[in-house]
Motif scaffolding. Structure first.
Motif, PDB file in Angstrom:
ATOM      1  N   SER A 384       0.842  -1.195   0.000  1.00 39.94           N
ATOM      2  CA  SER A 384       0.000   0.000   0.000  1.00 39.94           C
ATOM      3  C   SER A 384       0.879   1.246   0.000  1.00 39.94           C
ATOM      4  O   SER A 384       1.818   1.357   0.800  1.00 39.94           O
ATOM      5  CB  SER A 384      -0.914   0.027   1.230  1.00 39.94           C
ATOM      6  OG  SER A 384      -1.827  -1.052   1.190  1.00 39.94           O
ATOM      7  N   THR A 385       0.584   2.179  -0.902  1.00 39.34           N
ATOM      8  CA  THR A 385       1.334   3.428  -0.978  1.00 39.34           C
ATOM      9  C   THR A 385       1.163   4.207   0.320  1.00 39.34           C
ATOM     10  O   THR A 385       0.032   4.469   0.739  1.00 39.34           O
ATOM     11  CB  THR A 385       0.825   4.289  -2.153  1.00 39.34           C
ATOM     12  OG1 THR A 385       1.007   3.574  -3.364  1.00 39.34           O
ATOM     13  CG2 THR A 385       1.563   5.617  -2.243  1.00 39.34           C
ATOM     14  N   PRO A 386       2.269   4.591   0.991  1.00 40.67           N
ATOM     15  CA  PRO A 386       2.150   5.363   2.233  1.00 40.67           C
ATOM     16  C   PRO A 386       1.607   6.767   1.954  1.00 40.67           C
ATOM     17  O   PRO A 386       1.723   7.287   0.843  1.00 40.67           O
ATOM     18  CB  PRO A 386       3.595   5.431   2.755  1.00 40.67           C
ATOM     19  CG  PRO A 386       4.448   5.195   1.550  1.00 40.67           C
ATOM     20  CD  PRO A 386       3.669   4.305   0.644  1.00 40.67           C
ATOM     21  N   LEU A 387       0.989   7.361   2.987  1.00 42.32           N
ATOM     22  CA  LEU A 387       0.438   8.716   2.910  1.00 42.32           C
ATOM     23  C   LEU A 387      -0.577   8.867   1.776  1.00 42.32           C
ATOM     24  O   LEU A 387      -0.673   9.914   1.143  1.00 42.32           O
ATOM     25  CB  LEU A 387       1.566   9.757   2.752  1.00 42.32           C
ATOM     26  CG  LEU A 387       2.613   9.808   3.866  1.00 42.32           C
ATOM     27  CD1 LEU A 387       3.690  10.829   3.549  1.00 42.32           C
ATOM     28  CD2 LEU A 387       1.965  10.116   5.205  1.00 42.32           C
ATOM     29  N   TYR A 388      -1.306   7.792   1.503  1.00 46.17           N
ATOM     30  CA  TYR A 388      -2.378   7.854   0.510  1.00 46.17           C
ATOM     31  C   TYR A 388      -3.496   8.751   1.046  1.00 46.17           C
ATOM     32  O   TYR A 388      -3.811   8.676   2.245  1.00 46.17           O
ATOM     33  CB  TYR A 388      -2.904   6.434   0.255  1.00 46.17           C
ATOM     34  CG  TYR A 388      -4.086   6.361  -0.688  1.00 46.17           C
ATOM     35  CD1 TYR A 388      -3.894   6.236  -2.051  1.00 46.17           C
ATOM     36  CD2 TYR A 388      -5.396   6.452  -0.199  1.00 46.17           C
ATOM     37  CE1 TYR A 388      -4.980   6.168  -2.926  1.00 46.17           C
ATOM     38  CE2 TYR A 388      -6.478   6.392  -1.063  1.00 46.17           C
ATOM     39  CZ  TYR A 388      -6.266   6.253  -2.418  1.00 46.17           C
ATOM     40  OH  TYR A 388      -7.333   6.197  -3.282  1.00 46.17           O
ATOM     41  N   PRO A 389      -4.106   9.640   0.266  1.00 44.96           N
ATOM     42  CA  PRO A 389      -3.932   9.857  -1.181  1.00 44.96           C
ATOM     43  C   PRO A 389      -2.913  10.946  -1.530  1.00 44.96           C
ATOM     44  O   PRO A 389      -2.832  11.336  -2.694  1.00 44.96           O
ATOM     45  CB  PRO A 389      -5.337  10.268  -1.606  1.00 44.96           C
ATOM     46  CG  PRO A 389      -5.846  11.074  -0.444  1.00 44.96           C
ATOM     47  CD  PRO A 389      -5.260  10.419   0.794  1.00 44.96           C
ATOM     48  N   LEU A 390      -2.187  11.460  -0.523  1.00 51.43           N
ATOM     49  CA  LEU A 390      -1.271  12.583  -0.779  1.00 51.43           C
ATOM     50  C   LEU A 390      -0.213  12.230  -1.814  1.00 51.43           C
ATOM     51  O   LEU A 390       0.042  12.999  -2.757  1.00 51.43           O
ATOM     52  CB  LEU A 390      -0.593  13.018   0.530  1.00 51.43           C
ATOM     53  CG  LEU A 390       0.424  14.162   0.404  1.00 51.43           C
ATOM     54  CD1 LEU A 390      -0.238  15.426  -0.121  1.00 51.43           C
ATOM     55  CD2 LEU A 390       1.094  14.425   1.752  1.00 51.43           C
ATOM     56  N   VAL A 391       0.426  11.068  -1.669  1.00 49.04           N
ATOM     57  CA  VAL A 391       1.520  10.689  -2.576  1.00 49.04           C
ATOM     58  C   VAL A 391       1.037  10.561  -4.028  1.00 49.04           C
ATOM     59  O   VAL A 391       1.660  11.119  -4.940  1.00 49.04           O
ATOM     60  CB  VAL A 391       2.216   9.395  -2.085  1.00 49.04           C
ATOM     61  CG1 VAL A 391       3.154   8.845  -3.157  1.00 49.04           C
ATOM     62  CG2 VAL A 391       3.005   9.687  -0.810  1.00 49.04           C
ATOM     63  N   PRO A 392      -0.073   9.846  -4.306  1.00 48.26           N
ATOM     64  CA  PRO A 392      -0.552   9.808  -5.695  1.00 48.26           C
ATOM     65  C   PRO A 392      -0.917  11.191  -6.239  1.00 48.26           C
ATOM     66  O   PRO A 392      -0.697  11.474  -7.424  1.00 48.26           O
ATOM     67  CB  PRO A 392      -1.791   8.903  -5.628  1.00 48.26           C
ATOM     68  CG  PRO A 392      -1.584   8.067  -4.423  1.00 48.26           C
ATOM     69  CD  PRO A 392      -0.857   8.934  -3.450  1.00 48.26           C
ATOM     70  N   ILE A 393      -1.457  12.060  -5.398  1.00 53.68           N
ATOM     71  CA  ILE A 393      -1.808  13.418  -5.837  1.00 53.68           C
ATOM     72  C   ILE A 393      -0.544  14.189  -6.217  1.00 53.68           C
ATOM     73  O   ILE A 393      -0.508  14.908  -7.227  1.00 53.68           O
ATOM     74  CB  ILE A 393      -2.617  14.159  -4.745  1.00 53.68           C
ATOM     75  CG1 ILE A 393      -4.016  13.547  -4.637  1.00 53.68           C
ATOM     76  CG2 ILE A 393      -2.708  15.652  -5.056  1.00 53.68           C
ATOM     77  CD1 ILE A 393      -4.816  14.043  -3.447  1.00 53.68           C
ATOM     78  N   VAL A 394       0.532  14.046  -5.409  1.00 52.75           N
ATOM     79  CA  VAL A 394       1.813  14.688  -5.732  1.00 52.75           C
ATOM     80  C   VAL A 394       2.340  14.165  -7.066  1.00 52.75           C
ATOM     81  O   VAL A 394       2.824  14.932  -7.909  1.00 52.75           O
ATOM     82  CB  VAL A 394       2.853  14.439  -4.612  1.00 52.75           C
ATOM     83  CG1 VAL A 394       4.256  14.860  -5.071  1.00 52.75           C
ATOM     84  CG2 VAL A 394       2.465  15.196  -3.350  1.00 52.75           C
ATOM     85  N   ALA A 395       2.222  12.841  -7.281  1.00 52.64           N
ATOM     86  CA  ALA A 395       2.672  12.245  -8.548  1.00 52.64           C
ATOM     87  C   ALA A 395       1.886  12.809  -9.726  1.00 52.64           C
ATOM     88  O   ALA A 395       2.465  13.165 -10.768  1.00 52.64           O
ATOM     89  CB  ALA A 395       2.525  10.717  -8.492  1.00 52.64           C
ATOM     90  N   ILE A 396       0.568  12.931  -9.567  1.00 51.66           N
ATOM     91  CA  ILE A 396      -0.280  13.461 -10.652  1.00 51.66           C
ATOM     92  C   ILE A 396       0.034  14.927 -10.928  1.00 51.66           C
ATOM     93  O   ILE A 396       0.221  15.331 -12.087  1.00 51.66           O
ATOM     94  CB  ILE A 396      -1.772  13.292 -10.294  1.00 51.66           C
ATOM     95  CG1 ILE A 396      -2.153  11.805 -10.317  1.00 51.66           C
ATOM     96  CG2 ILE A 396      -2.665  14.079 -11.253  1.00 51.66           C
ATOM     97  CD1 ILE A 396      -3.486  11.503  -9.669  1.00 51.66           C
TER      98      ILE A 396
END
Length: 450
Positions: A384-396
């Motif tokens: 599981s990606t840590p600090l979800y959903p922050l990390v995917p948002i940073v990637a996007i």
């Protein structure tokens, strides 16, 4: 050409992380210092661009690690996009990597390696392309063997490349006389872009982190090994890149870096360690780049193989061929090498590589959005990606920042590359129609026989 088409699961954690680091650290960090500085306009923003590029890459890696752990198959991004969004977008993701992105990146790294080898032996420019092609052929032959051989070469070159990297970092930081922060270049070119373009230039140097996903079908315990290799590998590279940039700026004034361009690292090596020491350091950098070339050539044919298994490419029955003993995709490897050689001879691989970063980030962004789709559909996750959903948002957001920056910086190039990707659509429909016709004929023959 009937055979048991199964890739061998023989890659462990150390092989995987060596491929990640070895594939990323290559020509970019040594050849892109001047272009990052030219776009950033001062040393503080240049260092920030390398860090920002690393943070975007790490956020991307953490996001893809969760997706990849749920889809541990050979093919990487091609497989992820297809499973998330369907056959057509999946095909275009694979087509883009096979026809444009992969060959151009291999050509760029091969071209830079040829330049360094020619300089090392004091040969003139006419030797650059033959030497570059020779390097690509050498690595291709290595990858005709068992995949353990290519992985072992990655481990050796990854260890070898740490010597010049450590020398540049230590000498630059401890013996440099300049303040790495606050230097401004006096000759700012109008067309040099801005901070976004500087970050884009760093992303070529960070390129390669996702390629380990193409080997998911050849890993032992990929659900565990793949996320570990991606995350730890990117973190190590981010740290190394920041320290190298600080070391170079400490030793060489920003204005001189801007004037030296691609010769910056060679200049530092010679000035810091003398002619003999400079030669040895350059040799270490050549080994580093051969390792990167190996990482590219070991991974991109796996995308060809995965697509050919689905009859998504012309001559798919040949492209799926595996060597009987080593189970290496030899025909797919030759195919990628031939395309890379053509690009090296006919085009400017440096510009191609920059535009490829834009093109692949268009598909990365689609994959990043996919994590939200998978979270809704599947609560059982190996990672599981840590600090979800922050990390995917940073990637996007990071990916959108890169795409928009390149749209403003090189709109003609963007249209050209998106056009090349779009050309894949009629090929896809042609192949599917041909496949349907063949299937109907087979049914008709069977019915007549009965």
């Amino acid at each position: 050409m009937k055979q048991q088409n199964h890739l061998k699961r023989s890659l462990g954690f150390f092989s995987a992380i060596s491929i990640v680091i070895g594939t990323i650290i290559g020509s970019g960090i040594f050849f892109k210092q001047a272009s990052v500085l030219q776009s950033a306009h001062n040393s503080t923003l240049a260092i920030s661009a390398w860090i920002f590029g690393g943070v975007i890459t790490l956020a991307a890696g953490l996001t893809i690690a969760e997706i990849g752990a749920q889809m541990p198959y050979t093919g990487g991004l091609y497989v992820y996009i297809e499973k998330l969004y369907g056959r057509i977008l999946g095909f275009l993701a694979g087509w883009m990597q096979v026809i444009v992105y992969g060959p151009a990146i291999i050509a760029a790294v091969g071209g830079f390696t040829g330049i360094l080898i020619a300089n090392f032996f004091n040969l003139n420019d006419s030797w650059r392309i033959p030497l570059s092609i020779g390097c690509m052929l050498f690595i291709t032959i290595i990858n005709f063997l068992d995949n353990k051989v290519g992985a072992a070469f990655s481990v050796i070159t990854t260890i070898g490349k740490m010597i010049p990297i450590a020398a540049i970092i230590i000498f630059g930081i401890f013996w440099g006389q300049n303040n790495a922060l606050g230097q401004t270049i006096s000759d700012v070119k109008q067309s040099s872009g801005g901070f976004g373009v500087a970050v884009l230039a760093t992303l070529f140097a960070y390129d390669g982190w996702i390629l380990i996903a193409n080997l998911g079908g050849e890993m032992k315990n990929p659900q565990k090994v793949l996320p570990q290799a991606i995350i730890l590998g990117i973190t190590i590279v981010l740290t190394i890149y920041t320290l190298i940039t600080v070391g170079i700026l400490r030793f060489i004034p920003a204005d001189l870096i801007e004037r030296l361009g691609e010769d910056t690292t060679t200049y530092l090596a010679t000035k810091a360690f003398g002619n003999i020491g400079g030669k040895l350091l350059t040799l270490g950098i050549i080994i580093s780049m051969l390792g990167t070339l190996n990482g590219k050539i070991i991974t991109f044919p796996r995308i060809v193989y995965a697509m050919a298994k689905r009859n998504d490419l012309p001559f798919s029955s040949y492209l799926t061929y595996l060597t009987p003993k080593g189970k290496s995709p030899i025909v797919a490897t030759i195919f990628i090498t031939v395309l890379a050689t053509l690009m090296l001879v006919l085009f400017d691989p440096d510009r191609l590589s920059d535009l490829c970063v834009f093109t692949i980030y268009c598909f990365y962004i689609l994959a990043f959005f996919g994590i939200f789709k998978l979270r809704r559909e599947n609560s059982n996750r190996p990672f599981s990606t840590p600090l979800y959903p922050l990390v995917p948002i940073v990637a996007i957001l990071g990916g959108l920042f890169i795409v928009v920056s390149e749209l403003f910086n090189d709109p003609a190039g963007v249209v050209l590359f998106l056009g090349i990707v779009a050309v894949g659509l009629p090929i896809f429909y042609y192949l599917k129609r041909k496949e349907k016709t063949s299937r109907n004929k087979a049914i008709e023959i069977n019915e007549n026989h009965d």
